[in-house]
Design an enzyme around this catalytic site. Structure first.
Site, PDB file in Angstrom:
ATOM      1  N   ASP A  12     -18.819 -29.987 -35.386  1.00 28.56           N
ATOM      2  CA  ASP A  12     -18.389 -29.864 -33.979  1.00 28.56           C
ATOM      3  C   ASP A  12     -16.884 -29.640 -33.841  1.00 28.56           C
ATOM      4  O   ASP A  12     -16.425 -28.932 -32.938  1.00 28.56           O
ATOM      5  CB  ASP A  12     -18.848 -31.076 -33.133  1.00 28.56           C
ATOM      6  CG  ASP A  12     -18.512 -32.428 -33.756  1.00 28.56           C
ATOM      7  OD1 ASP A  12     -17.949 -32.468 -34.856  1.00 28.56           O
ATOM      8  OD2 ASP A  12     -18.841 -33.458 -33.125  1.00 28.56           O
ATOM      9  N   SER A  63     -23.102 -32.252 -36.745  1.00 24.56           N
ATOM     10  CA  SER A  63     -21.812 -32.966 -36.701  1.00 24.56           C
ATOM     11  C   SER A  63     -21.788 -34.216 -37.561  1.00 24.56           C
ATOM     12  O   SER A  63     -21.629 -35.339 -37.061  1.00 24.56           O
ATOM     13  CB  SER A  63     -21.479 -33.288 -35.253  1.00 24.56           C
ATOM     14  OG  SER A  63     -21.501 -32.100 -34.524  1.00 24.56           O
ATOM     15  N   ARG A  99     -23.195 -38.160 -46.167  1.00 28.27           N
ATOM     16  CA  ARG A  99     -23.759 -39.436 -45.720  1.00 28.27           C
ATOM     17  C   ARG A  99     -23.906 -39.358 -44.214  1.00 28.27           C
ATOM     18  O   ARG A  99     -23.155 -38.635 -43.546  1.00 28.27           O
ATOM     19  CB  ARG A  99     -22.833 -40.606 -46.089  1.00 28.27           C
ATOM     20  CG  ARG A  99     -21.487 -40.476 -45.442  1.00 28.27           C
ATOM     21  CD  ARG A  99     -20.367 -41.267 -46.042  1.00 28.27           C
ATOM     22  NE  ARG A  99     -19.124 -40.660 -45.564  1.00 28.27           N
ATOM     23  CZ  ARG A  99     -18.451 -39.731 -46.212  1.00 28.27           C
ATOM     24  NH1 ARG A  99     -18.845 -39.338 -47.399  1.00 28.27           N
ATOM     25  NH2 ARG A  99     -17.379 -39.195 -45.702  1.00 28.27           N
TER      26      ARG A  99
HETATM   27  C1  GLC Z   1     -18.446 -38.194 -37.231  1.00 26.43           C
HETATM   28  C2  GLC Z   1     -18.965 -37.112 -38.158  1.00 26.43           C
HETATM   29  C3  GLC Z   1     -18.133 -35.850 -38.037  1.00 26.43           C
HETATM   30  C4  GLC Z   1     -18.037 -35.444 -36.583  1.00 26.43           C
HETATM   31  C5  GLC Z   1     -17.535 -36.588 -35.721  1.00 26.43           C
HETATM   32  C6  GLC Z   1     -17.487 -36.251 -34.244  1.00 26.43           C
HETATM   33  O1  GLC Z   1     -17.169 -38.561 -37.654  1.00 26.43           O
HETATM   34  O2  GLC Z   1     -18.949 -37.565 -39.498  1.00 26.43           O
HETATM   35  O3  GLC Z   1     -18.695 -34.813 -38.802  1.00 26.43           O
HETATM   36  O4  GLC Z   1     -17.188 -34.333 -36.463  1.00 26.43           O
HETATM   37  O5  GLC Z   1     -18.368 -37.718 -35.896  1.00 26.43           O
HETATM   38  O6  GLC Z   1     -18.743 -35.920 -33.736  1.00 26.43           O
END
Ligand code: GLC
Length: 442
Positions: A163, A94, A109
């Protein structure tokens, strides 16, 4: 706006057994999910492993070793001594990853306070697969490869998943009105289904324009340029002192990771700019520790059921060794409400933006994450904001409803692995890196 190579919704008839690995932030979770014959049904076995705090800022090798340990332990516990065919793995990673293929993802990143060297700019699938290949499970021999080689965990990454995409797909599995998947947790983000023809990044591939593809918005990074959202000085400090200044501007105002810290910074500011105004003659040293307070601290203040705010008083004594006066308690409650309300109302803007872009008049939105499930009034405040932004008449019911999602990082990941293999079977090659490799999972 990242292409995910999830090319459509499930129809409820997906079947098979899949592993899901969820690397969310606080915990690492491994699940085995069997999508059963009954439409929309599944069985799930899962184990949670605490992600050691040091891992967040450790080395890439430590991260992959730890993940491999968890997967190995899961396989040994649930399949010790069995000869297994390779299990397809949906890896829920995620963080923002650009994907040329469904089983590929270059970490753009780190977000959410992670800062592991040597992973940004790299495809995260090969190091995971390499380490799984190296593992030998002694004394239980787990996997007899067709060539009789006794090495490697019987796992192959079928899909790398965000996610939000998992949440979208898992929610749509049981509710066909679901059009958006959201996370309101440690981080914030959403995914929705787009037509390939509307995605300029895919124009060179000459895919059918009406083909659906899920987009991971990564809107936690909205307004990184700091030109749209009005920032407080606390937002500026959070950004300046974070491992990635200038990144995740929207997330830093709305996500669970930051809410407690915004609150703490506001109190420190009051203490410093108005000496003697609050917490007079009290030892405030504990309050000086960055990130000491998390979103559950604010949630507890907002949830205090007593008129005299006695639970808030107790919380302050227990956590910070501070004994606020009653007017101070009222101010603390008010501050928590402001921070919680701003987060909920800004969060609604993300959902409203997708609805506006896609001309969605009414739909369900599947939401997950600790802020959505646990923060008091978050849902009602978000719903009220959506009503205002999307201009519903006062007598109209909520046309865009944000509802609790199915388990996106478990069931959603399994479904995406299943959908990927369905495409392999059908010869739909879009976003499949190596067809022959994938065929070993059929
Ligand atoms: C951050 C991550 C993203 C993820 C979100 C929720 O924003 O960059 O990829 O979906 O957190 O977990």
């Amino acid at each position: 706006m990242n292409v995910t190579w999830v090319m459509g919704f499930p129809d409820g008839n997906e079947q098979g057994t899949y592993l899901a690995l969820d690397m969310g932030g606080t915990n690492l979770r491994v699940c085995e999910i069997t999508l059963t014959k009954e439409k929309g049904a599944f069985d799930i076995t899962q184990s949670k492993y605490k992600m050691p705090e040091e891992l967040r800022t450790g080395t890439a090798e430590e991260l992959w070793e730890y993940i491999a340990d968890c997967l190995q332990q899961f396989i040994e516990t649930h399949h010790g001594g069995q000869e297994l065919a390779k299990l397809p793995l949906g890896f829920t990673f995620s963080y923002p990853a650009t994907q040329e293929y469904v089983d590929h993802g270059i970490l753009q990143r780190w977000t959410k306070g992670f800062d592991i060297d040597g992973v940004e700019g790299q495809d995260v699938v090969p190091p995971l697969e390499a380490i799984l290949k190296k593992r030998v499970c002694i004394p239980i021999i787990l996997y007899r490869h067709r060539t009789n080689q006794l090495q490697g965990l019987p796992i192959k990454v079928a899909a790398l998943i965000n996610d939000t995409t998992g949440t979208l797909i898992a929610s749509a599995y049981t509710d066909t009105d679901m059009k958006i998947g959201c996370i309101f947790g440690t981080g914030v983000n959403a995914a929705y289904m787009e037509n390939v023809g509307s995605v300029p990044k895919l124009a060179h591939m000459n895919l059918p324009a009406d083909m659906p593809v899920a987009i991971n918005c990564e809107y936690g990074a909205f307004d990184n340029e700091h030109i749209v959202l009005p920032l407080t000085k606390y937002d500026e400090i959070i950004d300046r002192d974070s491992p990635r200044p200038g990144q995740q501007a929207f997330e830093k105002m709305t996500a669970g990771l930051y809410l407690g810290e915004i609150f703490r910074l506001a109190l420190i500011d009051l203490l410093e700019t108005n000496p003697g105004l609050i917490f007079n003659n009290q030892d405030v040293s504990k309050l000086r520790k960055p990130y000491l307070l998390d979103a559950s601290f604010l949630a507890a203040i907002e949830e205090d059921p007593y008129e005299n705010l006695s639970e808030t008083l107790e919380l302050f004594e227990r956590t910070l060794s501070i004994r606020p006066t009653f007017p101070e308690l009222e101010m603390l409650r008010c501050l928590a409400e402001l921070i919680g309300t701003r987060a909920a109302r800004l969060s609604a803007c993300g959902v409203a933006a997708i609805c506006t872009k896609k001309n969605i008049d009414s739909c369900h939105v599947g939401a997950d994450g600790s802020v959505f499930t646990k923060y008091p009034h978050f849902k009602a405040r978000g719903a009220q904001a959506l009503r205002e932004i999307l201009n519903w008449a006062p007598n109209e019911k909520d046309k865009v409803e944000i509802l609790a999602a199915e388990d996106g990082s478990g069931v959603g990941a399994a479904l995406i692995a299943a959908l990927t293999l369905k495409r392999v079977k059908a010869g739909n090659l879009a976003g499949i890196r190596n067809m022959e490799d994938m065929k070993t999972l059929l």
